[in-house]
Design an enzyme around this catalytic site. Structure first.
Site, PDB file in Angstrom:
ATOM      1  CB  SER A  87      -7.993   1.309   5.970  1.00  0.00           C
ATOM      2  OG  SER A  87      -8.482   2.018   6.216  1.00  0.00           O
ATOM      3  CE  LYS A 120      -3.658   2.076   2.570  1.00  0.00           C
ATOM      4  NZ  LYS A 120      -4.497   1.486   3.598  1.00  0.00           N
ATOM      5  CB  SER A 126      -8.357   3.399   3.629  1.00  0.00           C
ATOM      6  OG  SER A 126      -7.482   3.281   4.181  1.00  0.00           O
TER       7      SER A 126
END
Length: 383
Positions: free
Chosen positions: A124, A24, A100
């Site tokens: 997330s 990420k 997210s």
């Protein structure tokens, strides 16, 4: 609608069979800017060194093939990103991928990589994993290093893995957590005691979760956490305050997406009194979870109360904050929590079954998840 922001090729180049993983874009990789998928951070200087979890993966023989897209600044539940693009939901491309860590869940679900790392501050990892029909683990708070991860200071956020099966989840944890005991994670969990939580969720999803526990042959009793809703609200207050402290200076840059700028401005209104109240709830809810886990080995509940809404509905203003009502409380308390996909009767989409364990017992959470996974696979092959 790319899940991958940047294609990389780091580590294990001489091993064609090395497992692949994507990272990420809130996690540092040396030589690459950590932009958190935001125009406001697009000109950030390259990271000087790898985040600790990245270095551990390379040392363990993993091959890093990309940095993944995400909801801007890790401050949203939809995964929609108009700057970098919105990753595709592999279960249904008309639906949101979840945020997210949208790109990490999407990349795993599309089989672009064997695994991915994400971060989980208010759901997330588990939210996108449930949306995209994959596995995702939020470890016990503080167990996995956050050195080299944005935001730098947090009382909620955890780094954790996505994968399409529990064996890979365990392999990633073995790499990124030096204290992880793989033997305990792969131990037989058929005698585990389950506290099946009574929560507000769509009936079909609640039935799917209960059916999976039954198929796995696990002994279960129903429980209810009375302070769950209070913990959800308290978690929102804490994440708002901490995200404002981390990124509030970007509000006047003119480079933020409209949804993020609006949320940050609202977050600035979090009061000291509100935070003090949230901390009282944190203590009360943590105690309630701990007490329940004295009577059971794990808690089981839906990951999300409903299936993910469409991208069009999200863009039209449909609220998504309720998506995190069953996951955000366990960021507040710090307990390990994992989501695994389960079939819903009459639907092509899978829902998420969430397993929550005692603090520090991430291995037991993994063992229970692996047992449920194996029993569901065996049941499906015999139907």
């Amino acid at each position: 609608m790319s899940a991958i922001l940047q294609t990389l090729d780091l580590g294990a180049r001489d091993n064609a069979n090395a497992p692949t993983i994507a990272i990420k874009d809130s996690i540092d990789i040396a030589g690459y800017a950590t932009t958190a998928a935001s125009r406001a951070l697009a000109d950030s200087p390259p990271a000087r060194e790898h985040a600790e979890v990245v270095q551990r993966l390379l040392d363990a023989g993993w091959r890093i093939t990309g940095k993944t897209n995400m909801h801007e600044l890790a401050f949203g539940m939809t995964g929609i990103n108009d700057f970098c693009g919105t990753p595709r939901n592999p279960q249904d491309e008309t639906r949101i991928p979840g945020g997210s860590s949208s790109g990490s869940a999407s990349a795993v679900g599309q089989k672009l990589v064997d695994a991915a790392l994400g971060t989980d501050t208010g759901g997330s990892i588990r939210g996108p994993a449930a949306c995209c029909g994959v596995f995702g683990l939020k470890p016990t708070f503080g167990r996995v290093s956050r050195k080299g991860v944005a935001p730098r200071e947090t009382s909620l956020d955890c780094v954790g893995p996505f994968a399409r099966d529990m064996n890979t989840i365990i392999d990633v944890m073995l790499a990124i957590d030096p204290s992880f005991q793989v033997g305990r994670a792969r131990r037989d969990a058929s005698s585990a005691r389950v506290a099946l939580l009574d929560v507000d969720a769509d009936e079909a999803i609640a039935r799917a979760v209960a059916a999976a526990v039954g198929t796995a042959g696990l002994a279960s009793r129903k429980f209810r956490l009375e302070s769950m809703k209070d913990a959800f609200a308290a978690g929102l207050a804490v994440i708002n305050a901490e995200t404002w402290r981390a990124f509030g200076h970007l509000v006047d840059s003119g480079k933020l997406g409209g949804d993020i700028e609006g949320r940050l401005r609202a977050a600035a209104n979090t009061t000291d009194a509100g935070l003090e109240a949230a901390e009282r709830v944190r203590r009360a809810f943590t105690d309630e979870v701990d007490r329940t886990l004295e009577e059971a080995d794990v808690l089981v509940l839906p990951t999300m109360p409903a299936l993910p809404i469409t991208i069009d509905a999200a863009r039209a203003g449909t609220s998504v904050i309720g998506m995190s009502s069953l996951i955000r409380p366990f960021n507040l308390s710090g307990h390990p929590a994992l989501t695994l996909p389960v079939a819903i009767e009459g639907s092509m989409l899978k829902a998420g079954l969430q397993i929550v364990g005692r603090k520090g017992e991430d291995e037991k959470v993994c063992a229970v998840a692996a047992h449920i996974e194996a029993m569901l696979v065996s049941h499906a092959s015999n139907v």
